[in-house]
Design a protein around this motif. Structure first.
Motif, PDB file in Angstrom:
ATOM      1  N   TYR A 160       0.816  -1.108   0.056  1.00  0.00           N
ATOM      2  CA  TYR A 160       0.103   0.014  -0.059  1.00  0.00           C
ATOM      3  C   TYR A 160       0.789   1.398  -0.085  1.00  0.00           C
ATOM      4  O   TYR A 160       0.272   2.241  -0.312  1.00  0.00           O
ATOM      5  CB  TYR A 160      -0.906  -0.189   1.239  1.00  0.00           C
ATOM      6  CG  TYR A 160      -2.314  -1.115   1.104  1.00  0.00           C
ATOM      7  CD1 TYR A 160      -3.236  -0.139   0.364  1.00  0.00           C
ATOM      8  CD2 TYR A 160      -2.303  -2.106   1.568  1.00  0.00           C
ATOM      9  CE1 TYR A 160      -4.433  -0.911   0.049  1.00  0.00           C
ATOM     10  CE2 TYR A 160      -3.352  -2.795   1.423  1.00  0.00           C
ATOM     11  CZ  TYR A 160      -4.431  -2.407   0.394  1.00  0.00           C
ATOM     12  OH  TYR A 160      -5.646  -3.060   0.507  1.00  0.00           O
ATOM     13  N   ILE A 186      -4.357   9.435   0.969  1.00  0.00           N
ATOM     14  CA  ILE A 186      -4.770   8.023   1.069  1.00  0.00           C
ATOM     15  C   ILE A 186      -3.925   7.470   2.009  1.00  0.00           C
ATOM     16  O   ILE A 186      -4.056   6.714   2.948  1.00  0.00           O
ATOM     17  CB  ILE A 186      -5.069   7.320  -0.314  1.00  0.00           C
ATOM     18  CG1 ILE A 186      -6.094   7.696  -1.009  1.00  0.00           C
ATOM     19  CG2 ILE A 186      -5.325   5.765   0.163  1.00  0.00           C
ATOM     20  CD1 ILE A 186      -6.181   7.311  -2.305  1.00  0.00           C
ATOM     21  N   THR A 187      -2.517   7.530   1.622  1.00  0.00           N
ATOM     22  CA  THR A 187      -1.593   6.784   2.695  1.00  0.00           C
ATOM     23  C   THR A 187      -1.622   7.561   4.075  1.00  0.00           C
ATOM     24  O   THR A 187      -1.433   6.674   5.016  1.00  0.00           O
ATOM     25  CB  THR A 187      -0.114   6.806   1.867  1.00  0.00           C
ATOM     26  OG1 THR A 187       0.298   8.212   1.681  1.00  0.00           O
ATOM     27  CG2 THR A 187      -0.143   6.094   0.842  1.00  0.00           C
TER      28      THR A 187
END
Length: 188
Positions: A158, A171-172
């Protein structure tokens, strides 16, 4: 037929009582390894609402020491508090180096007693040192991010979402902010 199980004296994972070595960490076991006391801290059941942190008291200094100690390890976990404190610690740790590199550039640019070849060599040396420093920090940050994702029960892959334009870093950051996943986490 019930198979008796003991626990590894090194990592605490369940192993067959007849096993001479732990299949998880590989440490040698005494064949008469007794079952641990149920209230020992290693073998207490994990609770989903209890956050995981390797440091008992996470803070800037302790967490930054931890991130440097585990700079090349990705097969561990890193708790949320340790991750964010170490991120702050790395930023604070970099400030003196940025100041020193800036001072070096200023002093080199105002020197008149050096030839162009000497100045060029000094700048190349400076650029090489800056490159090595930032390469080291990149490795430390990437491994810490992967360990943080493991703590949330996510794959380290991810991390590559960081490279998605516009929304990837957002998002991270959201993924890094997720609570620890204790039960059912395959990255224990």
């Amino acid at each position: 037929m019930t198979i008796e199980a003991n626990f590894c004296s090194n990592c605490g994972h369940s192993i067959p009582s007849s096993s001479g070595f732990c299949p998880t960490c590989g440490s040698a076991q005494a064949l008469s390894n007794p079952t641990p006391v149920p209230n020992s801290p290693i073998h207490t059941p994990l609770h989903p609402n209890v956050p995981y942190n390797e440091n008992v008291y996470p803070g800037v200094i302790n967490s930054t020491k931890l991130v440097f100690k585990d700079a090349l390890k990705i097969n561990k976990r890193m708790g949320r508090a340790d991750y964010w404190w170490s991120s702050l610690g790395l930023c604070l740790f970099s400030i003196p180096f940025i100041f020193l590199f800036t001072q070096w550039i200023i002093r080199l640019s105002i020197r008149t007693d050096m030839t162009e070849t000497q100045l060029g060599g000094s700048f190349i040396t400076l650029l090489f040192l800056v490159f090595c420093w930032y390469l080291f920090l990149a490795v430390v940050n990437i491994t810490a991010a992967i360990r943080r994702l493991h703590d949330a029960g996510l794959s380290g892959l991810y991390y590559f979402l960081t490279f998605v334009p516009f929304f990837g870093p957002l998002i991270t950051i959201i993924l890094y902010s997720q609570p620890s996943k204790q039960n059912g986490n395959r990255y224990m």
